[in-house]
Write a protein that holds these residues in place. Structure first.
Motif, PDB file in Angstrom:
ATOM      1  N   SER A  58       0.855  -1.187   0.000  1.00  0.00           N
ATOM      2  CA  SER A  58       0.000   0.000   0.000  1.00  0.00           C
ATOM      3  C   SER A  58       0.887   1.232   0.000  1.00  0.00           C
ATOM      4  N   GLY A  59       0.324   2.337  -0.384  1.00  0.00           N
ATOM      5  CA  GLY A  59       1.116   3.564  -0.414  1.00  0.00           C
ATOM      6  C   GLY A  59       0.260   4.737  -0.825  1.00  0.00           C
ATOM      7  N   GLU A  60       0.819   5.913  -0.720  1.00  0.00           N
ATOM      8  CA  GLU A  60       0.101   7.137  -1.038  1.00  0.00           C
ATOM      9  C   GLU A  60      -0.254   7.215  -2.518  1.00  0.00           C
ATOM     10  N   LEU A  61       0.636   6.680  -3.380  1.00  0.00           N
ATOM     11  CA  LEU A  61       0.364   6.703  -4.813  1.00  0.00           C
ATOM     12  C   LEU A  61      -0.923   5.938  -5.129  1.00  0.00           C
ATOM     13  N   GLY A  62      -1.058   4.738  -4.553  1.00  0.00           N
ATOM     14  CA  GLY A  62      -2.247   3.932  -4.791  1.00  0.00           C
ATOM     15  C   GLY A  62      -3.510   4.621  -4.310  1.00  0.00           C
ATOM     16  N   LYS A  63      -3.411   5.279  -3.169  1.00  0.00           N
ATOM     17  CA  LYS A  63      -4.556   5.988  -2.596  1.00  0.00           C
ATOM     18  C   LYS A  63      -5.023   7.112  -3.523  1.00  0.00           C
ATOM     19  N   LYS A 128     -12.576  14.522   0.682  1.00  0.00           N
ATOM     20  CA  LYS A 128     -12.748  14.355   2.129  1.00  0.00           C
ATOM     21  C   LYS A 128     -12.311  12.969   2.579  1.00  0.00           C
ATOM     22  N   PHE A 129     -12.638  11.966   1.767  1.00  0.00           N
ATOM     23  CA  PHE A 129     -12.313  10.584   2.119  1.00  0.00           C
ATOM     24  C   PHE A 129     -10.802  10.395   2.263  1.00  0.00           C
ATOM     25  N   ASN A 130     -10.037  11.060   1.419  1.00  0.00           N
ATOM     26  CA  ASN A 130      -8.581  10.899   1.444  1.00  0.00           C
ATOM     27  C   ASN A 130      -7.937  11.445   2.712  1.00  0.00           C
ATOM     28  N   ILE A 131      -8.598  12.377   3.382  1.00  0.00           N
ATOM     29  CA  ILE A 131      -7.992  12.960   4.580  1.00  0.00           C
ATOM     30  C   ILE A 131      -8.740  12.583   5.858  1.00  0.00           C
ATOM     31  N   ASP A 132      -9.765  11.732   5.716  1.00  0.00           N
ATOM     32  CA  ASP A 132     -10.586  11.333   6.860  1.00  0.00           C
ATOM     33  C   ASP A 132     -10.101   9.984   7.377  1.00  0.00           C
ATOM     34  N   THR A 133      -9.572   9.959   8.577  1.00  0.00           N
ATOM     35  CA  THR A 133      -9.027   8.715   9.154  1.00  0.00           C
ATOM     36  C   THR A 133     -10.111   7.847   9.784  1.00  0.00           C
ATOM     37  N   ARG A 134     -11.351   8.303   9.775  1.00  0.00           N
ATOM     38  CA  ARG A 134     -12.436   7.553  10.415  1.00  0.00           C
ATOM     39  C   ARG A 134     -13.039   6.496   9.502  1.00  0.00           C
ATOM     40  N   GLN A 135     -12.660   6.458   8.242  1.00  0.00           N
ATOM     41  CA  GLN A 135     -13.368   5.617   7.282  1.00  0.00           C
ATOM     42  C   GLN A 135     -12.561   4.408   6.825  1.00  0.00           C
ATOM     43  N   SER A 136     -11.777   3.845   7.725  1.00  0.00           N
ATOM     44  CA  SER A 136     -10.982   2.667   7.371  1.00  0.00           C
ATOM     45  C   SER A 136     -11.819   1.389   7.382  1.00  0.00           C
ATOM     46  N   ASP A 137     -12.772   1.278   8.316  1.00  0.00           N
ATOM     47  CA  ASP A 137     -13.586   0.069   8.431  1.00  0.00           C
ATOM     48  C   ASP A 137     -15.064   0.305   8.125  1.00  0.00           C
ATOM     49  N   SER A 138     -15.445   1.527   7.878  1.00  0.00           N
ATOM     50  CA  SER A 138     -16.828   1.861   7.547  1.00  0.00           C
ATOM     51  C   SER A 138     -16.805   3.141   6.722  1.00  0.00           C
ATOM     52  N   PHE A 139     -17.972   3.632   6.369  1.00  0.00           N
ATOM     53  CA  PHE A 139     -18.056   4.851   5.564  1.00  0.00           C
ATOM     54  C   PHE A 139     -18.845   5.919   6.311  1.00  0.00           C
ATOM     55  N   ILE A 140     -18.524   7.152   6.012  1.00  0.00           N
ATOM     56  CA  ILE A 140     -19.318   8.283   6.482  1.00  0.00           C
ATOM     57  C   ILE A 140     -19.799   9.008   5.229  1.00  0.00           C
TER      58      ILE A 140
END
Length: 243
Positions: A58-63, A128-140
């Protein structure tokens, strides 16, 4: 090692390729072709993450690649589809703002531009998704692929559904604009939604997901294309109940 590292990125580029082809079909009002390539793109979007976890790379490029590809498949395409669906012919109150625009050989009505709110909303959500650390196991907020599937299903329902009430709804610009506004809002709302990722496969811990998947299968068999928006609405309602 280098090749293994780039396998997920190549899959992500497959998503982008499918999104680009879907865009061409959507511009030509070939909604079956657009829908097919949107679904293929979303499958690539699922498997790039799966491959990254499987290969432990994994890495920032893939994200960043993932978000850029999603922006086309699940941002640009649904915006164009809604642009094509919207028309002033059924809304007399829009007569003052529906003059044709003529630009380099293209002509369209101003009301159609409202469909592109979906593209703007998708872009904002992905950023927003790229900078939101809350959405690793679910979505907001509603994920952009779900929004894209919802929108791309509308012209297919309009074409193949035999239910007159549904046909009338999808021919009504007020209804289409309402859908556009609601989807744009729900994508960016502080609304917790469950993920379809499994940490384990126990029924107790994944009961809501299993119920959702089983119900979705039944709906697809029973209602064909009409099942897609119903499934996405069900997904939102089950997430609210689960919360």
């Amino acid at each position: 090692m280098t090749l293994k590292k780039h396998i997920p990125n190549l899959i992500t580029l497959g998503n982008l390729f499918c999104g680009t082809v879907a865009t061409i079909f959507a511009v030509e009002s070939n909604f079956v072709g657009a829908g097919l390539f949107v679904v293929l793109g979303i499958l690539f979007d699922f498997f790039d993450g799966f491959a990254a976890r499987l290969l432990n790379v994994s890495g920032e490029l893939g994200k960043q690649l993932d978000s850029l590809a999603d922006m086309v498949t699940s941002g640009v395409v649904p915006g164009i589809v809604m642009f094509q669906l919207l028309s002033s012919k059924n809304i007399s109150s829009f007569s003052d703002i529906t003059d044709k625009i003529f630009l380099t050989g293209f002509n369209f009505e101003l009301i159609q531009l409202l469909g592109l709110l979906l593209t703007l909303g998708a872009c904002y959500r992905l950023a927003k998704f790229n900078i939101d650390t809350r959405q690793s196991d679910s979505f907001i907020g509603l994920p952009t692929p779900a929004m894209s599937l919802f929108v791309i299903s509308l012209p297919l329902i309009q074409e193949y559904s035999t239910i007159e009430f549904v046909q009338n709804l999808l021919s009504n610009n007020y209804f289409l604009i309402l859908i556009t506004l609601l989807l744009t809002y729900v994508m960016n709302a502080e609304l917790p939604l469950f993920s379809l990722k499994f940490k384990d496969y126990s029924f107790k811990k994944n009961m809501v997901v299993y119920i959702f998947l089983l119900t979705s299968l039944i709906l697809i068999i029973a209602f064909n294309f009409l099942s897609i928006p119903i499934i996405i609405i069900l997904y939102i309602l089950l997430s609210i109940l689960k919360k």
